[in-house]
Design a protein around this motif. Sequence first.
Motif, PDB file in Angstrom:
ATOM      1  N   ARG A  81       0.845  -1.202   0.000  1.00  0.00           N
ATOM      2  CA  ARG A  81       0.000   0.000   0.000  1.00  0.00           C
ATOM      3  C   ARG A  81       0.878   1.250   0.000  1.00  0.00           C
ATOM      4  N   LEU A  82       0.499   2.222  -0.843  1.00  0.00           N
ATOM      5  CA  LEU A  82       1.215   3.488  -0.942  1.00  0.00           C
ATOM      6  C   LEU A  82       0.207   4.628  -1.062  1.00  0.00           C
ATOM      7  N   GLN A  83       0.563   5.806  -0.551  1.00  0.00           N
ATOM      8  CA  GLN A  83      -0.252   7.011  -0.707  1.00  0.00           C
ATOM      9  C   GLN A  83       0.617   8.104  -1.304  1.00  0.00           C
ATOM     10  N   PHE A  84       0.058   8.853  -2.282  1.00  0.00           N
ATOM     11  CA  PHE A  84       0.805   9.879  -2.983  1.00  0.00           C
ATOM     12  C   PHE A  84       0.031  11.197  -2.989  1.00  0.00           C
ATOM     13  N   ARG A  85       0.814  12.265  -2.994  1.00  0.00           N
ATOM     14  CA  ARG A  85       0.261  13.613  -3.205  1.00  0.00           C
ATOM     15  C   ARG A  85       1.173  14.312  -4.195  1.00  0.00           C
ATOM     16  N   ASN A  86       0.582  14.843  -5.265  1.00  0.00           N
ATOM     17  CA  ASN A  86       1.348  15.479  -6.323  1.00  0.00           C
ATOM     18  C   ASN A  86       1.395  16.978  -6.083  1.00  0.00           C
ATOM     19  N   GLU A  87       2.578  17.502  -5.803  1.00  0.00           N
ATOM     20  CA  GLU A  87       2.747  18.943  -5.614  1.00  0.00           C
ATOM     21  C   GLU A  87       3.535  19.558  -6.761  1.00  0.00           C
ATOM     22  N   THR A  88       3.574  18.836  -7.891  1.00  0.00           N
ATOM     23  CA  THR A  88       4.260  19.376  -9.075  1.00  0.00           C
ATOM     24  C   THR A  88       3.223  19.784 -10.104  1.00  0.00           C
ATOM     25  N   ASN A  89       3.709  20.340 -11.192  1.00  0.00           N
ATOM     26  CA  ASN A  89       2.831  20.744 -12.289  1.00  0.00           C
ATOM     27  C   ASN A  89       2.717  19.651 -13.351  1.00  0.00           C
ATOM     28  N   TYR A  90       3.300  18.488 -13.056  1.00  0.00           N
ATOM     29  CA  TYR A  90       3.274  17.401 -14.037  1.00  0.00           C
ATOM     30  C   TYR A  90       2.245  16.352 -13.614  1.00  0.00           C
ATOM     31  N   ASN A  91       1.498  15.846 -14.611  1.00  0.00           N
ATOM     32  CA  ASN A  91       0.513  14.807 -14.325  1.00  0.00           C
ATOM     33  C   ASN A  91       0.833  13.496 -15.044  1.00  0.00           C
ATOM     34  N   ASP A  92       2.125  13.334 -15.447  1.00  0.00           N
ATOM     35  CA  ASP A  92       2.516  12.123 -16.190  1.00  0.00           C
ATOM     36  C   ASP A  92       3.406  11.206 -15.362  1.00  0.00           C
ATOM     37  N   TRP A  93       3.144  11.147 -14.034  1.00  0.00           N
ATOM     38  CA  TRP A  93       3.934  10.276 -13.157  1.00  0.00           C
ATOM     39  C   TRP A  93       3.496   8.821 -13.301  1.00  0.00           C
ATOM     40  N   ARG A  94       4.504   7.923 -13.274  1.00  0.00           N
ATOM     41  CA  ARG A  94       4.242   6.490 -13.413  1.00  0.00           C
ATOM     42  C   ARG A  94       4.852   5.725 -12.237  1.00  0.00           C
ATOM     43  N   LEU A  95       4.105   4.711 -11.774  1.00  0.00           N
ATOM     44  CA  LEU A  95       4.685   3.713 -10.871  1.00  0.00           C
ATOM     45  C   LEU A  95       5.232   2.594 -11.741  1.00  0.00           C
ATOM     46  N   PHE A  96       6.481   2.208 -11.502  1.00  0.00           N
ATOM     47  CA  PHE A  96       7.179   1.321 -12.440  1.00  0.00           C
ATOM     48  C   PHE A  96       7.949   0.237 -11.681  1.00  0.00           C
ATOM     49  N   SER A  97       7.813  -1.031 -12.140  1.00  0.00           N
ATOM     50  CA  SER A  97       8.607  -2.158 -11.644  1.00  0.00           C
ATOM     51  C   SER A  97       9.368  -2.756 -12.812  1.00  0.00           C
ATOM     52  N   SER A  98      10.708  -2.760 -12.732  1.00  0.00           N
ATOM     53  CA  SER A  98      11.529  -3.265 -13.837  1.00  0.00           C
ATOM     54  C   SER A  98      11.533  -4.784 -13.910  1.00  0.00           C
ATOM     55  N   ILE A  99      11.100  -5.465 -12.844  1.00  0.00           N
ATOM     56  CA  ILE A  99      11.040  -6.931 -12.862  1.00  0.00           C
ATOM     57  C   ILE A  99       9.876  -7.358 -13.740  1.00  0.00           C
ATOM     58  N   ALA A 100      10.190  -8.130 -14.809  1.00  0.00           N
ATOM     59  CA  ALA A 100       9.157  -8.466 -15.792  1.00  0.00           C
ATOM     60  C   ALA A 100       8.446  -9.774 -15.490  1.00  0.00           C
ATOM     61  N   TYR A 101       8.903 -10.526 -14.470  1.00  0.00           N
ATOM     62  CA  TYR A 101       8.376 -11.887 -14.303  1.00  0.00           C
ATOM     63  C   TYR A 101       7.531 -12.067 -13.045  1.00  0.00           C
ATOM     64  N   HIS A 102       6.730 -11.054 -12.644  1.00  0.00           N
ATOM     65  CA  HIS A 102       5.735 -11.271 -11.596  1.00  0.00           C
ATOM     66  C   HIS A 102       4.596 -12.104 -12.184  1.00  0.00           C
ATOM     67  N   ASN A 103       4.379 -13.278 -11.632  1.00  0.00           N
ATOM     68  CA  ASN A 103       3.351 -14.159 -12.212  1.00  0.00           C
ATOM     69  C   ASN A 103       1.955 -13.538 -12.140  1.00  0.00           C
ATOM     70  N   TYR A 104       1.603 -13.008 -10.954  1.00  0.00           N
ATOM     71  CA  TYR A 104       0.294 -12.364 -10.777  1.00  0.00           C
ATOM     72  C   TYR A 104       0.537 -11.004 -10.120  1.00  0.00           C
ATOM     73  N   LEU A 105       0.044  -9.941 -10.759  1.00  0.00           N
ATOM     74  CA  LEU A 105       0.228  -8.583 -10.246  1.00  0.00           C
ATOM     75  C   LEU A 105      -1.073  -7.806 -10.466  1.00  0.00           C
ATOM     76  N   ASP A 106      -1.685  -7.409  -9.336  1.00  0.00           N
ATOM     77  CA  ASP A 106      -2.907  -6.607  -9.398  1.00  0.00           C
ATOM     78  C   ASP A 106      -2.610  -5.205  -8.885  1.00  0.00           C
ATOM     79  N   PHE A 107      -3.284  -4.205  -9.486  1.00  0.00           N
ATOM     80  CA  PHE A 107      -3.063  -2.800  -9.129  1.00  0.00           C
ATOM     81  C   PHE A 107      -4.419  -2.117  -8.948  1.00  0.00           C
ATOM     82  N   TRP A 108      -4.586  -1.446  -7.778  1.00  0.00           N
ATOM     83  CA  TRP A 108      -5.782  -0.646  -7.525  1.00  0.00           C
ATOM     84  C   TRP A 108      -5.356   0.791  -7.221  1.00  0.00           C
ATOM     85  N   ILE A 109      -6.107   1.755  -7.726  1.00  0.00           N
ATOM     86  CA  ILE A 109      -5.837   3.161  -7.431  1.00  0.00           C
ATOM     87  C   ILE A 109      -7.161   3.887  -7.193  1.00  0.00           C
ATOM     88  N   LYS A 110      -7.194   4.728  -6.162  1.00  0.00           N
ATOM     89  CA  LYS A 110      -8.371   5.550  -5.857  1.00  0.00           C
ATOM     90  C   LYS A 110      -7.905   6.981  -5.643  1.00  0.00           C
TER      91      LYS A 110
END
Length: 710
Positions: A81-110
């Motif tokens: 679980r992570l919480q973020f607050r954007n205080e920049t003028n950019y809206n193109d932020w990405r969460l990124f994992s370089s490991i390509a072999y996660h068998n099951y990966l679910d992502f929820w965002i609210k």
Amino acid sequence: MKVSIMYIITALFVCVLLNVQAQPVFTIKSGATTYLPASTAFYYEDKTGALSLTKVQKKHFTPNHAHSLNFGYTSSTYWVRLQFRNETNYNDWRLFSSIAYHNYLDFWIKKTGDTWRHVQTGWLYPFASRGNYEHNGFVFPLGLSGGQTCIVYFRLKGYDPLTFPLELLRKDTLSQRLQKENLYYGIYFGILLVMLLYNLFVFVTLRDKTYIYYVLYILCMLIIFSSSTGYLFRYVHPNIPIINLYSARLTMGLIVITTSLFTIYFLEVPKYSTLLYKVFKIDMGLALLAMLLTGTELYSAATNDLLSLHSPLLLIAGMVAWRQGNESARYYVFAWGIFLVAATSITLRNAGVLPINLVTTHAVEVGSAIEIVLLSLALADRYRILRKEKEAATQQALEVQKRATEELEVKVMERTHELSESNVELRQINEELDATLYTVQLQKEEIEEQHQQIQASINYAQRIQKAILPLEERMCQLLPQHFVFYKPRDIVSGDFYWFEAWQHKKFIIVADCTGHGVPGALMTMLGSQALTNIIVHEQIHEPHQILSALGEVLPNLLKSQNTSVHDGMDIAVCVIDEQRKRLHFAGAKSPLVLIQNKEIQLIPGDIFSINSYRKRNHEVMPYTTHTFDISLPTTFYMYSDGFQDQFGGPKGKKFMRAKLRELLLSISEQTMEQQKQSVEKALTQWMKGGTDGKAPYKQIDDILVVGVKV
């Protein structure tokens, strides 16, 4: 009562609220382009793997104090679980994992309200399930405008170590990173591909199986690394994710097999350690079993665990061979040493011992590239050493043979001259019969001394002749199932045998030269030298061509056209082709006896001896090659005519060819050592003439019998 209920509800609400708000909000500040928010992440271990998002929100999450999320080898499901607050003028932020072999990966965002956006993806889903193609890894856009806050959840589950190097970066930064990684992996895969094609070309040229095992190993490395980095999934089979589950893990089993075969042949392991040779054969059997266990999911990590145990064995084998004098092993030791250090770093990273960084992520790729280049250098060095040794040995053998021939010719001429002088002296002695006994005694002693010198010279000639015959140790190594029964009539022999191995072929030759004693011995040396030049240097390997070439060379050596010397030889040539399971035979007045399924065949040679007239209608008659399938147990024999022409038995007759074939058939089921003893015993009994005393019949010719079991 109502107050109590309200109190309980309020307390529960406060607990839930505290559970959520206890986690600090990660603030995305202006001026930075990339962040590593893993140290502010919270996680929860779901050992059942059955919790939904609604249920897991009520659980107590543990703060992650490490610089990266690494849960090691586990069968549990982990929530992050992570919480973020954007205080920049950019809206193109990405969460990124370089490991390509996660068998099951679910992502929820609210972001606002109670609406959750859910992405279900992973190694076992089609590549399109990620919804984002900006990288081979997993990319999840946050879509946060300035001043907005969001909560995200991840659910991870897989068979591989749960390593989750989560990063926060902008779209253009991710694009630049992808370009650098594409360049890096392009160079890496290019090195592997160039080494693969180069060694494949060398294999086609030299036909050395060591190179094809090395090519297969490089191919396995290409599959593993292109799979683990996501390139294979993205560009080759994006809609067949099931391949991801088995491609790398099954290939690990193939690596155990290919590296075992490569090491056995490259280092000549049986020559240095019988124990290591047996261990490598056991490893190859275990690799097949591990691939079966992995493929059926009975033990999914079987190939990975076996490869971890197998890798140090390769380094040990190299060190043993290097210590015992194998110069090419030094490259091999350095190559595997570097690779093992790199592989150990990524293993410790996956286990959570080492941190996830640029070094631990790419060390194994750099190490494998260096290893493959060093192993290619090792193969080139091995070929250079073998060629140098072979050239030196050939040159030395030629010099020794040339020197021995010259010395023998000089000694024969000297002794012939001495004999002539002795004959003159003997005539003078006969004319001076009235001379004193003292003078006669002096002459007798002088003659005896000369005789001893001649006998010593012939004995020396015997040692020279033995020196040109094949080494028994080498024949036993390359042709384990054989025997040679060699019995000259005099000290030196007019019969000889010749053996050589070239790639997957083995040459066995039996020859009967004209005459015996010293003249026959001279012919054997000429014949042996001629065969070495024809087969080893001129690379003529077909039996009939070998006989034809010998028929051209021998007259030139003897100068038969200009002198009265027309000596020749009867000869049988056999070539064992182990790759195609074939036996090729050609004979010049010498036959071959072949036994298969307890049935005997006599294959006569052509009617022309070497250095004999073999023209018909003004055309030179060719020799004939006979070919036999030896995929089933086969025993064959070659021999000179000395055995069959030997007088003996109760009536003092020749042994004859038919009786010799019956003898060979009767002993063909025995071991080769027993067969040799049986042949020697049969000859001894025959020369005794049926009596129990001393053999009354003397040997009339040189005798040579060679037997080979395939």
